[in-house]
Design an enzyme around this catalytic site. Structure first.
Site, short mmCIF file in Angstrom:
data_model
loop_
_atom_site.label_atom_id
_atom_site.label_comp_id
_atom_site.label_asym_id
_atom_site.label_seq_id
_atom_site.Cartn_x
_atom_site.Cartn_y
_atom_site.Cartn_z
N GLY A 4 -12.52 -4.28 1.36
CA GLY A 4 -13.92 -3.86 1.51
C GLY A 4 -14.33 -2.88 0.42
N GLY A 60 -6.88 -6.40 0.50
CA GLY A 60 -5.72 -6.46 1.37
C GLY A 60 -5.18 -7.88 1.51
N LYS A 74 -15.83 -15.33 6.26
CA LYS A 74 -17.25 -15.22 6.59
C LYS A 74 -18.17 -15.03 5.39
CE LYS A 74 -17.28 -13.19 11.20
NZ LYS A 74 -17.50 -11.87 11.82
N ARG A 127 0.82 -1.22 0.00
CA ARG A 127 0.00 0.00 0.00
C ARG A 127 0.85 1.27 0.00
NH1 ARG A 127 -5.05 -1.66 3.95
NH2 ARG A 127 -6.50 -2.12 2.26
C1 3PG Z 1 -8.59 -1.79 4.95
O1 3PG Z 1 -7.56 -2.26 5.39
O2 3PG Z 1 -9.55 -2.48 4.58
C2 3PG Z 1 -8.67 -0.30 4.76
O3 3PG Z 1 -7.46 0.30 5.12
C3 3PG Z 1 -9.82 0.24 5.58
O4 3PG Z 1 -9.63 -0.08 6.93
P1 3PG Z 1 -10.89 -0.30 7.87
O5 3PG Z 1 -11.56 -1.56 7.40
O6 3PG Z 1 -10.33 -0.42 9.26
O7 3PG Z 1 -11.80 0.89 7.72
MG MG Z 2 -11.04 -3.85 5.72
#
Ligand code: 3PG
Ligand code: MG
Length: 399
Positions: free
Chosen positions: A380, A356, A206, A41
């Protein structure tokens, strides 16, 4: 719906101007040593930062790391990230000990043209993630004071209605960075008219996290391959016993319903690697998906499943993959993820790796990143994009 991007800002001229860049520098850290275990990242935001540096901007970078609870917490400090970012940029990054306090103010004031500062973790401040508009707004005011323009390059966080993502762009001239632009362009191809067959591979633990995206994707894809921890709830829905595998009992009915409606598009594992315990050295065997012993838990998909998934992937022209197929962090349970990843690289298809964990898996398994069409920095965020949801960070750039 037009978004101005970094090139528009550069065309205006940024020499001597302060540019506030929201980045997603939320990188995994080793629990013991605190060292960065995957800097993907950080590297992903370099094109935007380098362009601003070269154009002589005073670059103020902000990000979250982990999920601290609105107050400083040393284990979530961005300090190690400032070090790594400086190495990659080839110039020191000035680190502020706080986000909007005295240290941040003097750090920003001290920047010369072409220099870079990194503020401390945004989530050390309650205002960043607050559900209260006024509280978020007050924090956004403080952040916005550090910039003459705002660039969002934090694709991984565009699905969060947070101050730095959603409220700061309402206060400053705002632009999409190179990474955000590329991510939106690529994911737009998948939601538009992807070349077929379009095959999606979903893993992760999940079903409940993936339900919305499964619903949204089913009508659009030709095949949906399901592995990872969530496959056991589907296997249960097929009538199989899953031993002590991960199971979301309250999702079994939903999975049964999805299988009935999927028109045969969903492919589930036919064999799994079942172990005595969730441990790297646990005794384990490959068993048929309908023969998981009652005392064992599935930690990976089996070789026959990998072969079946690979055959489906070899036909594909477009591929999206999100979520590991097994516990790839443990060598004994990494073959499923590796096998599927390799099949994706061999396919003559445009492939997108979302997220990620899957992106980290690609690098941890030593696979060549360049053999994928695109590796998204958002987990996400990419899923919510594919669901067709409005993303607060993108919407804010459109206004
Ligand atoms: C992630 O790692 O999915 C993003 O950096 C967002 O982080 P978060 O899910 O803690 O909001
Ligand atoms: Mg996340």
């Amino acid at each position: 719906m037009s978004i101005r991007n970094l090139d528009d800002l550069l065309a205006e001229g940024v020499s001597g101007r302060r540019v506030l860049v929201r980045a997603d520098l939320n990188v995994p850290l080793d629990k013991q040593s605190g060292e960065i275990t995957d800097d993907g990242r950080i590297r992903a935001v370099l094109p935007t930062l380098s362009a601003l540096v070269e154009a002589g901007a005073k670059v103020v970078v902000c990000s979250h790391l982990g999920r601290p609870k609105g107050a400083p917490d040393p284990q979530f400090s961005l300090r190690p990230v400032a070090g790594r970012l400086g190495e990659l940029l080839g110039a020191p990054v000035h680190f502020a000990e706080d986000t909007v306090g005295d240290s941040a103010r003097s750090t920003v004031e001290g920047l010369a043209d072409g220099q870079v500062a990194l503020l401390e973790n945004l989530r050390f401040n309650k205002g960043e993630t607050s559900k209260d508009d006024a509280e978020r707004g007050a924090f956004a005011d403080q952040l916005a004071a550090f910039g003459d323009a705002y660039v969002d390059d934090a694709f991984g966080a565009v699905h969060r209605k947070h101050a730095s993502v959603h409220d700061v762009p309402a206060r400053l001239p705002h632009f999409a960075g190179r990474l955000v632009l590329r991510e939106v362009e690529v994911l737009g191809k998948l939601t538009g008219d992807p070349e077929r067959p379009y095959v999606v591979v979903l893993g992760g633990s999940k079903v409940s996290d993936k339900l919305a995206v499964i619903e949204a994707l089913l009508p659009k894809v030709d095949r949906l391959l399901i592995g990872g921890g969530m496959c056991f709830t589907f296997l249960k829905a097929q009538g199989h016993e899953v031993g002590t595998s991960l199971l979301e009992e309250d999702m079994v009915e939903t999975c049964r319903n999805l299988l009935e409606r999927s028109g045969g598009k969903i492919m589930l594992p036919v064999d799994v690697v079942a172990a005595d315990a969730f441990a790297p050295d646990a005794a384990h065997d490959t068993v048929p998906a309908d023969g998981i012993p009652s005392h064992r838990l599935g930690l990976d998909i089996g070789p026959e499943t990998v072969a079946g998934f690979a055959a489906a992937l070899s036909q594909a022209k477009t591929i999206f993959w999100n979520g590991p197929m097994g516990v790839f962090e443990m060598a004994a349970f990494a073959n499923g993820t590796r096998g599927v990843a390799e099949a994706i690289t061999k396919a003559d298809a445009f492939s997108v790796v979302g997220g990620g964990d899957s992106a980290a898996a690609v690098r941890a398994l030593g696979l060549d990143e360049s053999s994928f069409g695109h590796i998204s920095t958002g987990g996400g965020a990419s899923l919510e994009y594919l669901e067709g949801k409005t993303l607060p960070g993108i919407a804010a750039l459109e206004n």
